[in-house]
Design a protein around this motif. Structure first.
Motif, PDB file in Angstrom:
ATOM      1  N   ALA A   1       8.207  14.377  -4.623  1.00  0.00           N
ATOM      2  CA  ALA A   1       9.483  13.923  -4.066  1.00  0.00           C
ATOM      3  C   ALA A   1       9.501  12.421  -3.815  1.00  0.00           C
ATOM      4  O   ALA A   1      10.548  11.778  -3.902  1.00  0.00           O
ATOM      5  CB  ALA A   1       9.773  14.652  -2.758  1.00  0.00           C
ATOM      6  N   LEU A   2       8.338  11.853  -3.500  1.00  0.00           N
ATOM      7  CA  LEU A   2       8.268  10.437  -3.123  1.00  0.00           C
ATOM      8  C   LEU A   2       6.869   9.919  -3.361  1.00  0.00           C
ATOM      9  O   LEU A   2       5.893  10.618  -3.087  1.00  0.00           O
ATOM     10  CB  LEU A   2       8.620  10.270  -1.635  1.00  0.00           C
ATOM     11  CG  LEU A   2       8.335   8.911  -0.982  1.00  0.00           C
ATOM     12  CD1 LEU A   2       9.289   7.845  -1.522  1.00  0.00           C
ATOM     13  CD2 LEU A   2       8.446   9.003   0.536  1.00  0.00           C
ATOM     14  N   VAL A   3       6.768   8.700  -3.866  1.00  0.00           N
ATOM     15  CA  VAL A   3       5.491   7.991  -3.881  1.00  0.00           C
ATOM     16  C   VAL A   3       5.659   6.684  -3.109  1.00  0.00           C
ATOM     17  O   VAL A   3       6.732   6.070  -3.117  1.00  0.00           O
ATOM     18  CB  VAL A   3       4.969   7.709  -5.309  1.00  0.00           C
ATOM     19  CG1 VAL A   3       4.536   8.984  -5.993  1.00  0.00           C
ATOM     20  CG2 VAL A   3       6.007   6.972  -6.144  1.00  0.00           C
ATOM     21  N   ILE A   4       4.577   6.281  -2.450  1.00  0.00           N
ATOM     22  CA  ILE A   4       4.571   5.038  -1.665  1.00  0.00           C
ATOM     23  C   ILE A   4       3.345   4.234  -2.053  1.00  0.00           C
ATOM     24  O   ILE A   4       2.241   4.768  -2.131  1.00  0.00           O
ATOM     25  CB  ILE A   4       4.540   5.327  -0.148  1.00  0.00           C
ATOM     26  CG1 ILE A   4       5.788   6.111   0.286  1.00  0.00           C
ATOM     27  CG2 ILE A   4       4.435   4.018   0.644  1.00  0.00           C
ATOM     28  CD1 ILE A   4       5.774   6.500   1.766  1.00  0.00           C
ATOM     29  N   GLU A   5       3.551   2.951  -2.292  1.00  0.00           N
ATOM     30  CA  GLU A   5       2.444   2.018  -2.504  1.00  0.00           C
ATOM     31  C   GLU A   5       2.499   0.949  -1.419  1.00  0.00           C
ATOM     32  O   GLU A   5       3.567   0.408  -1.119  1.00  0.00           O
ATOM     33  CB  GLU A   5       2.529   1.345  -3.881  1.00  0.00           C
ATOM     34  CG  GLU A   5       2.433   2.284  -5.072  1.00  0.00           C
ATOM     35  CD  GLU A   5       1.022   2.771  -5.362  1.00  0.00           C
ATOM     36  OE1 GLU A   5       0.102   2.474  -4.571  1.00  0.00           O
ATOM     37  OE2 GLU A   5       0.836   3.457  -6.386  1.00  0.00           O
ATOM     38  N   VAL A   6       1.364   0.680  -0.794  1.00  0.00           N
ATOM     39  CA  VAL A   6       1.234  -0.423   0.160  1.00  0.00           C
ATOM     40  C   VAL A   6       0.791  -1.638  -0.635  1.00  0.00           C
ATOM     41  O   VAL A   6      -0.277  -1.619  -1.258  1.00  0.00           O
ATOM     42  CB  VAL A   6       0.219  -0.083   1.264  1.00  0.00           C
ATOM     43  CG1 VAL A   6       0.087  -1.248   2.235  1.00  0.00           C
ATOM     44  CG2 VAL A   6       0.648   1.183   2.006  1.00  0.00           C
ATOM     45  N   ALA A   7       1.600  -2.680  -0.641  1.00  0.00           N
ATOM     46  CA  ALA A   7       1.403  -3.775  -1.597  1.00  0.00           C
ATOM     47  C   ALA A   7       1.174  -5.108  -0.917  1.00  0.00           C
ATOM     48  O   ALA A   7       1.933  -5.531  -0.048  1.00  0.00           O
ATOM     49  CB  ALA A   7       2.619  -3.889  -2.523  1.00  0.00           C
ATOM     50  N   ALA A   8       0.104  -5.761  -1.348  1.00  0.00           N
ATOM     51  CA  ALA A   8      -0.149  -7.175  -1.041  1.00  0.00           C
ATOM     52  C   ALA A   8      -0.669  -7.786  -2.330  1.00  0.00           C
ATOM     53  O   ALA A   8       0.104  -8.222  -3.170  1.00  0.00           O
ATOM     54  CB  ALA A   8      -1.129  -7.319   0.112  1.00  0.00           C
TER      55      ALA A   8
END
Length: 204
Positions: free
Chosen positions: A118-125
C-alpha cells in the motif's frame, strides 16, 4: 551525478551501455545460490546498488516513523522495515518501510509484490538522488499506490501518488506543520503530523 561520473573514482572507462542488467529472477537465484552474500546490496533498475551507510539521524528517524505508522496500520496489513519488495522485472529494492497486505508469515516463500504493497517510505539524505530517481520510477511503474520520501535535508515529506509508467503523476510536499493522510486501498486509516516524522535533536 551520472553512473559514469560516479565510477570515475575507480578510474573506469565503462559507459552505461557497457553494463548488463539482470532480472529479479536472476538476482534471487544468485541470492539462493549464496553468490550474493552482501546485505548492503539491493537491485535497482537491474543493477546491483550499494545501500547508503545509515547515520544516527537516519536510523533514529526510521525508528520514530515505524512507531507512528504501526499505530495507524489497520488489521489485515503489517509494517516491514528494510525488507525486499519484488518489482518485476528489474527491481528488488529494500525500502526503509513498507505497509504490506496480510501477515509476515504469508511471505515465507516469496517477497511481497506491487499488489501486496500500500505504501513505501524512504528516509532520504545522502540517498535522495536515487530515492527521487530510479527508485521513484521503479515504485511508480510497478503500480505502488503511494511513495513517501522523508526528506531530512529540506525537512519535509514528499508524498507521491497516482503511479504512472515514469513514476508518479502527483506530488504533494508537506512541511512539518501540515498533516498527512494515510490511505490504504482508497480508505483513510489515519492522519499524521508531518513534524512527527521529522524529529529534531533535543537541545541540552
Amino acid at each position: 551525478m551520472s553512473l559514469t561520473t560516479g565510477l570515475m573514482e575507480g578510474r573506469t572507462s565503462l559507459e552505461m551501455s557497457d553494463l548488463a542488467r539482470i532480472t529479479v529472477d536472476q538476482y534471487e537465484e544468485l541470492a539462493r545460490l549464496g553468490t550474493l552474500a552482501d546485505p548492503g546490496i539491493e537491485l535497482v533498475n537491474g543493477l546491483l546498488v550499494k545501500k547508503m551507510t545509515k547515520r544516527p539521524r537516519h536510523s533514529a528517524t526510521l525508528m520514530v516513523i515505524e512507531e507512528v505508522i504501526r499505530a495507524i496500520t489497520p488489521e489485515g496489513w503489517h509494517v516491514r522495515v528494510e525488507q525486499p519488495v519484488r518489482l518485476p522485472e528489474h527491481d528488488e529494492p529494500e525500502p526503509d518501510l513498507a505497509i504490506v497486505r496480510g501477515k509476515p508469515i504469508d511471505y515465507l516463500e516469496h517477497h511481497p509484490g506491487p499488489a501486496d504493497v500500500a505504501l513505501v517510505i524512504e528516509v532520504a539524505a545522502a540517498s535522495i538522488r536515487i530515492d527521487r530517481g530510479d527508485k521513484l520510477r521503479a515504485y511508480g511503474r510497478s503500480g505502488i499506490p503511494a511513495y513517501w520520501i522523508v526528506n531530512l535535508i529540506e525537512r519535509r515529506i514528499e508524498v507521491y501518488s497516482a503511479p504512472v509508467s515514469e513514476g508518479y503523476g502527483s506530488l504533494v510536499t508537506h512541511e512539518p506543520t501540515s498533516d498527512i493522510v494515510l490511505l490504504i486501498e482508497g480508505q483513510e486509516t489515519g492522519r499524521i503530523a508531518a513534524g512527527d516524522l521529522l524529529p529534531e535533536p533535543k537541545l541540552p
